[in-house]
Design an enzyme around this catalytic site. Sequence first.
Site, PDB file in Angstrom:
ATOM      1  CG  HIS A   1      -9.622  -6.796   7.912  1.00 29.12           C
ATOM      2  ND1 HIS A   1      -8.566  -7.039   8.601  1.00 29.12           N
ATOM      3  CD2 HIS A   1      -9.318  -7.029   6.451  1.00 29.12           C
ATOM      4  CE1 HIS A   1      -7.581  -8.010   8.129  1.00 29.12           C
ATOM      5  NE2 HIS A   1      -8.176  -7.826   6.909  1.00 29.12           N
TER       6      HIS A   1
ATOM      7  CD  GLU B   1      -1.899  -2.576   1.236  1.00 29.54           C
ATOM      8  OE1 GLU B   1      -0.762  -2.671   1.888  1.00 29.54           O
ATOM      9  OE2 GLU B   1      -2.793  -3.211   1.363  1.00 29.54           O
TER      10      GLU B   1
END
Lengths: 364, 325
Positions: free
Chosen positions: B129, B60
């Site tokens: 998450h 990322e």
Amino acid sequence: MPAAKKKSTTKGSPAENFLQAPINANLSSEEKRDLYRTILGIRRFEERSLQAYNQGKIGGFLHLYIGQEAVAAGVVSLMEENDHIITAYRDHGHALAVGMSMNECMAEMYGKHTGCSKGKGGSMHFFAPEKNYWGGHGIVAGQTPLGAGLAFALKYKGLKGCCVCFLGDGAVNQGSFMETLNLVSLWGIPVVFVIENNGYSMGTSLARSSAEENLAHRADGFDIEWDVCEGHDVFEVREYANRAMTRAREEMKPFLLEIRTYRYRGHSVADANHEKYRTKEEIEEYKKNKDPINVLKAQLLADGSLTEEDAGKINLEVKSEAEAAAKFAEQSPVAPRSEIQTDVYWEVDNDTSNSLKGTYFFND
Amino acid sequence: MPLITYREAIKQALAEEIEHDENVCIMGEEVAQYNGAYKVTEGLWEKYGDKRVIDTPISEAAFSGLAIGASCLGIRPVVEMMFMSFSYVAIDQLFNNASFCRYMSGGLMNVPIVVRGPANGGTNVGATHSHTPENMVANHPGLKVVCPSNAYDVKGLMKTAIRDNDPVFVMENTLLYGEKWEVPEEEYLIELGVANILREGSDLTIVAHGRCAMIALKAAETLQAQHGINVELVDLRSIRPLDEETILNSVKKTGRALLVEENKPFCGVDAQISHLIQLKAFDYLDAPVHRVSAIDAPQIYAKPLEDWQIPNEERIIEGALKCLA
């Protein structure tokens, strides 16, 4: 503590006379003197900025490039139309090398409105996009994916060029850099990473921070070509950087070039310990034998492209330019308070018809 | 008007913008050959190819930063975070570089990227998450953030975000991806900074964003039917910029406000809105401003407990009744 490992030599011939390398042999005397002027200009500029810092006129940090000047000057001298550069916080040398004025750079450090970033960025954040110079970034290795992105854009647009992304030896242990190495190799991105290895990540020597001291070898793990050279001879820098940049442009491939250099000053001027984590002798040794200004001067005197008189004249010129820059910075105004909230959003700054909806800033 | 899913609406927005501007490209983990972890980008790679729809390794920080660098030279990358939670490993890139490069360069740069992906809990996946970082984004001047609650909004806001010359985060919601709304076939854009009044009412203003606006809409119907409370529901759509005017006009009309969000309460978006209301509508208030936020703990895994942790209809009704007490 593991014993210091043997350093790898360059892949080129170590005995080369770099002034005779093709990329250097065709330089005119004027071009060589320009290199000398650039390197000397960076030195005098920073010496003057140090004086201002010590007088309390420059705030924040001051990461001096003194000792490393031939690296930025050499690489930038090779830039073509579609080449871009980006670096970390030790960014004054690169800024001056691309042609930013001493005035705008000095004024930025003084936090003045006339600074290159209007006093909003400071010493670590110089930018000149119109000169293909994209900063000046404060977080170690934070600029490395950006450098990959600039090169990605060249490839996307079908332009022949490369991005040279500078980083220090301390940056090689950041995750973002290693992630980026993988990405640029995987995608075939024309970026040249130049590790300016000055031996110390702040106060921690290479031996104490990197398990593999041959930093360029890390490229092997990502199937990237690499090489190593010394950074005190601008002609050596040009020779190696030229090979890397040409390959990037021609083959759309990344390259990792480790340039061994040295900084005379601390990590920043606030680094009071810099004569404790290394010896005075080490510093003096480099200054005596490998000072990039002295090395270049001797080469140019020997090949006749520079006289002592020229050298003295250039020195006076850049010294007075630095002095004038300090005066300019001193006399320039700080930006008005209204400037605190400009340059935050492009859309707000360019909302000439006042058509934007909603609140962008939230003070009472 | 066709009834399409939230997922399809995003895909249409992406496809239209890829066709509208040759510099728009999509990048992220599994966005191309895999067709998207949540199938948002399904079919786009097949149609537009490797150049425009790009699979990234799980990196990322690298691909977010790469997108920023590319945007300097005019590329307009749309970066998918498989979960917005994963943006946390790219914080330096997104919250230093994307947000501050323009400022630190004195306005010489701008960073026209979009960062999109689901930012929600309620999916039984635990704390790592389930982040809703719109408050964190909004706390960084230089960044913009929108939280579309339905298919119509997500399409119009996504297209605007891609054309915007600043970095914009589009916070999606996995629980909305399969829901359907009416979306016109003809092209439209929705401006940033404009809230939407989902329901007009006179007794209480509920301010919400994202999926919470849809839950609040159901709660409002129940409040009307069972308690005779007529709710006005303001769906923020855009967090920064923020449509303060619509919020204030509604609160001035109803005299009461309930703020609903999935964020954790401390420094949540609604903390800012609560401040706004007390500052600019103080004299109109007939009751304290109340909030329904996620229950203040890391997101819990156990499904029945998580369903209680994030705002649901029952908790919203309870909050509304407090405002009317």
